[in-house]
Motif scaffolding. Structure first.
Motif, mmCIF file in Angstrom:
data_model
loop_
_atom_site.group_PDB
_atom_site.id
_atom_site.type_symbol
_atom_site.label_atom_id
_atom_site.label_comp_id
_atom_site.label_asym_id
_atom_site.label_seq_id
_atom_site.Cartn_x
_atom_site.Cartn_y
_atom_site.Cartn_z
ATOM 1 N N PHE A 177 -3.098 9.195 7.263
ATOM 2 C CA PHE A 177 -1.967 9.331 8.416
ATOM 3 C C PHE A 177 -0.605 9.296 7.641
ATOM 4 O O PHE A 177 -0.113 10.388 9.141
ATOM 5 N N TYR A 178 -0.210 9.966 6.678
ATOM 6 C CA TYR A 178 1.286 10.437 7.078
ATOM 7 C C TYR A 178 1.727 11.607 6.522
ATOM 8 O O TYR A 178 0.520 11.665 5.326
ATOM 9 N N HIS A 179 2.331 12.478 6.805
ATOM 10 C CA HIS A 179 2.499 13.663 6.547
ATOM 11 C C HIS A 179 2.270 14.396 4.846
ATOM 12 O O HIS A 179 2.133 14.820 3.974
ATOM 13 N N ASP A 180 3.261 12.822 4.218
ATOM 14 C CA ASP A 180 3.926 13.444 2.367
ATOM 15 C C ASP A 180 2.533 12.840 2.063
ATOM 16 O O ASP A 180 2.822 13.994 0.750
ATOM 17 N N PHE A 181 1.228 12.409 2.208
ATOM 18 C CA PHE A 181 0.602 11.938 0.441
ATOM 19 C C PHE A 181 -0.777 12.854 1.256
ATOM 20 O O PHE A 181 -0.966 13.549 2.231
ATOM 21 N N LEU A 234 0.375 -1.589 -0.177
ATOM 22 C CA LEU A 234 0.052 0.126 0.164
ATOM 23 C C LEU A 234 1.036 1.371 -0.093
ATOM 24 O O LEU A 234 0.913 2.038 -0.729
ATOM 25 N N LEU A 235 2.245 1.472 0.414
ATOM 26 C CA LEU A 235 2.790 2.535 0.347
ATOM 27 C C LEU A 235 3.017 3.319 -0.233
ATOM 28 O O LEU A 235 3.094 3.768 -1.191
ATOM 29 N N HIS A 250 2.855 6.281 -2.655
ATOM 30 C CA HIS A 250 3.999 6.970 -2.964
ATOM 31 C C HIS A 250 3.758 6.881 -4.622
ATOM 32 O O HIS A 250 3.837 7.795 -4.902
ATOM 33 N N GLY A 270 -7.858 5.867 5.081
ATOM 34 C CA GLY A 270 -7.255 6.007 6.833
ATOM 35 C C GLY A 270 -5.497 5.688 6.708
ATOM 36 O O GLY A 270 -5.126 6.615 7.439
ATOM 37 N N VAL A 271 -5.077 4.932 6.171
ATOM 38 C CA VAL A 271 -3.298 4.573 5.679
ATOM 39 C C VAL A 271 -3.019 6.026 5.333
ATOM 40 O O VAL A 271 -2.119 6.943 5.584
#
Lengths: 180, 518
Positions: free
Chosen positions: A88-92, A49-50, A54, A84-85
């Motif tokens: 969660f991450y600042h990058d996306f 998923l990550l 990306h 949700g994923v």
């Protein structure tokens, strides 16, 4: 294992059902197709998923809402799981950024070398606060907590290029570059 | 004969213009039709001299720095290809006091070799550890690592050998080696320097770990803020696969192992091992409750060794030179060497690898040279955003896990951030809480809510609202966070906050000027 063609077809159908209402069919088709290509590239990977997120962000500059059901269906997740994923991450990003992205380190080592004053100056010169994009779409300003350039603080990253020992001259160069 | 010129590809050097320097030097070589080549090495870690360019001469390497693109022509005019005199000449880099005083074991090759040349790596002693490991029984490898006294360099300081033994003893068809390269602590950059300057040593260390515990797949979880490290790692991995260091038969043995680099996405908490594993699995990077330990149920529920970059990169020399060689460095229960990173307002910021035991004062005043701007040093934060602030009064503390714990601090990932006398410790304490609030994964209440309440409480001190009451409140809150949080993010945020309160109480008192004005 599902045949590749069938797999692709089922996702396309699914994506149209889920996402078509949000955008024009043409744009949706393009997003779906490009997202599928990213998904395909990671099909055999463990925990894909990550890397997929990306990849999608690299493709579009952000994660379009229409890409979520495509990813969800391919990975047998709910759309909420994927959202949700992603969130969660600042990058996306959920929305496109400016033409340039300026990340300014605001962590301790840079604080010790006056990063607050640098941030203040850049905010003033660019006319935006952190996590904002200039009205002309030229630049998005973001805080970052450590670029690993702590031996040449204060530091920044402009469109992936690292910049150390920020001073007035370098700040002015950055502003000139993003405005060009 | 072709002369070799070294221009670092290290991010720190690039941030100071190394790319332009390399380009300018290449143009001069071209223009002057010289027989010279440029190798992009790692950094020696003397960042006040970066970009530091080195030339391989008949009398050994000669360094020049800090070199700007505009200096290229004058360097050639001065005959720098044969080590000619120039105002920027530093002479033999190994004789620079900052380097000469170090004990470089883990960083032995960083700044010296071409980071992505396996031949260069071998020529400088690389793969000697792995060559020994493939001939050993797994238990014998684990025994050596245990015997060496190596402790997790990520911050927790847990004995690496014991972690490995748990994974070795846990039955499982599939096991993983995960490298924690999510170096998020401000003031630290040693992982980055290894990955950009000697990625093969990490690959070798991970491969030894794989043989020791019976793992077949490895992941390097790398933070997205390190694009140059990603590039170097992937180039090195490709070379390692091509040469049979990785693949179905590691160095011709019956061991199969391969490594993949996975990028994080800007979440500090993913440096915590269990949230890192969840992130690798494609989930939100939320902390897991322990037990089960990752050694028993780690990545995808399989037995997993998860170690920091420096821990893994220290393994090859232990296998090569033996556990006793490594163990003989250090003090007390802190064995071997530690790459100390001097950052912030320091005159000589950089990487200093030394045996444990230097005092904080030696590191800050002698090695780091005090502040960059010449003002007095007031505080140093050791161990990243979750580390304590130390006042000058504690500068006699030796760099050792137990000694720092005894002073209510931690070594963490060995970053030392220097602050001058203009620092406002109330502001620093507030930032610690704010950072925790920004980066909390949200799973446990003390961290998620405590950090927000912490910011609010400290803000009331800033506004002079019953400051003494707020101090009592924040002390109580820190106690709850320290003992009630699931992981080190919420659990250690009290270190910077409480150390600031304890050692710099004057910054938390009502502001007399403000009072007078009211």
């Amino acid at each position: 294992m599902i045949k590749k063609e069938n797999f692709v077809l089922s996702i396309v159908k699914f994506a149209f059902r889920e996402g078509a209402a949000l955008t024009t069919p043409q744009a949706s088709t393009e997003i779906t197709a490009k997202t599928l290509a990213v998904v395909e590239a990671w099909r055999e990977a463990e925990g894909p998923l990550l890397p997929i997120l990306h990849g999608v962000q690299e493709e579009f500059g952000y994660i379009p809402n229409e890409a979520l059901p495509v990813i969800a269906n391919a990975l047998n997740l709910s759309r909420a799981d994927v959202y949700g994923v992603m969130s969660f991450y600042h990058d996306f990003r959920e929305r496109p950024a400016g033409r340039h992205v300026l990340k300014l380190c605001q962590a301790e080592s840079c604080q010790a070398m006056g990063s607050d004053a640098v941030a203040e100056k850049l905010r003033k010169l660019l006319g935006i606060d952190f996590n904002e994009t200039a009205k002309d779409g030229s630049v998005t300003l973001e805080p970052v907590y450590c670029l690993g350039l702590c031996a040449c603080s204060p530091s920044a990253m402009l469109d992936g290029e690292v910049i150390g020992r920020l001073d007035e001259g370098k700040v002015n160069e950055i502003v000139a570059e993003v405005r060009a | 004969m072709t002369v070799t010129i070294y221009v670092p590809r290290d991010s720190g050097a690039l941030a100071l213009g190394a790319e332009k320097v390399a380009k300018a030097i290449a143009e001069e070589i071209d223009k002057r039709k010289l027989d010279a080549r440029i190798v992009r090495n790692g950094s020696r870690g003397l960042y006040w001299l970066e970009p530091m360019v080195e030339v391989e001469t008949a009398n050994g390497r000669i360094a020049y720095g800090p070199v700007g693109a505009k200096d290229a022509a004058s360097l050639f005019d001065a005959g720098f290809l044969s080590g000619g005199a120039h105002p920027l000449s530093l002479g033999d880099p190994e004789k620079l006091p900052f380097l000469a005083k170090q004990t470089r074991l883990t960083f032995a090759r960083v700044g010296i070799i071409d980071p992505v040349s396996l031949d260069d790596y071998r020529a400088h002693g690389g793969l000697a550890g792995l060559e020994k490991a493939v001939k050993l029984e797994p238990a014998a490898i684990v025994e050596q690592v245990t015997e060496s006294g190596l402790r997790g360099r990520g911050g927790a300081g847990f004995p690496t050998g014991i972690k490995w033994k748990t994974v070795l003893d846990t039955p499982g068809e599939v096991k993983y080696i995960v490298c924690n390269a999510d170096e998020g602590d401000s003031g630290t950059f040693s992982d980055r320097m290894i990955m950009e300057g000697d990625p093969f040593v990490l690959i070798e260390g991970m491969t030894i770990a794989a043989i020791a515990v019976g793992a077949s797949k490895g992941y390097i979880y790398l933070r997205s803020e390190y694009p140059h490290a990603e590039k170097a790692l992937n180039e090195a991995l490709a070379a390692a696969r091509k040469a049979g260091v990785l693949g179905t038969s590691v160095l011709g043995s019956h061991h199969a192992f391969d490594i993949e680099v996975r990028m994080g996405a800007g979440a500090y908490v993913c440096g915590e091992e269990t949230s890192l594993l969840d992130s690798l699995e494609g989930k939100r990077g939320e902390v897991r409750a322990k037990p089960p330990l990752p050694a028993h149920k780690g990545l995808f529920g399989k037995p997993t060794v998860i170690n920091n970059v420096i821990s893994l990169a220290s393994v090859p020399i232990i296998l090569d030179k033996g556990a006793t060689f490594y163990k003989d460095f250090g003090m007390g229960r802190s064995r071997g060497t530690i790459p100390i990173q001097i950052a912030g307002n320091a005159k000589y910021p950089g990487l200093f690898e030394a045996a444990f035991g230097l005092t904080l004062g030696e590191i800050v005043d002698e090695i780091g040279g005090g502040t960059a701007n010449g003002r007095p040093v007031r505080a140093v934060q050791v161990g990243g955003p979750l580390g304590a602030y130390f006042p000058r009064a504690l500068f006699d503390t030796p760099f050792d896990y137990e000694a720092f714990a005894a002073k209510d601090g931690l070594i963490g990932h060995a970053g030392v951030v220097v602050f001058d006398d203009t620092v406002d410790m109330l502001k620093q304490a507030r930032f610690a809480m704010e950072f925790c609030a920004i980066e909390s994964c949200g799973k446990c209440t003390p961290c998620r809510v405590g950090s927000v309440r912490g910011v609010e409480t400290l803000d009331r001190i800033v506004r002079n609202i019953e400051p003494e009451k707020q101090v009592a409140l924040v002390t109580d809150l820190c106690n709850t966070m320290k003992f009630g949080s699931l992981c080190a993010l919420g659990g250690f945020t009290p270190y910077p906050v409480m150390s600031a309160l304890k050692h710099f109480p004057e910054d938390f008192r009502p502001h007399p000027m403000q009072e007078a004005a009211e």
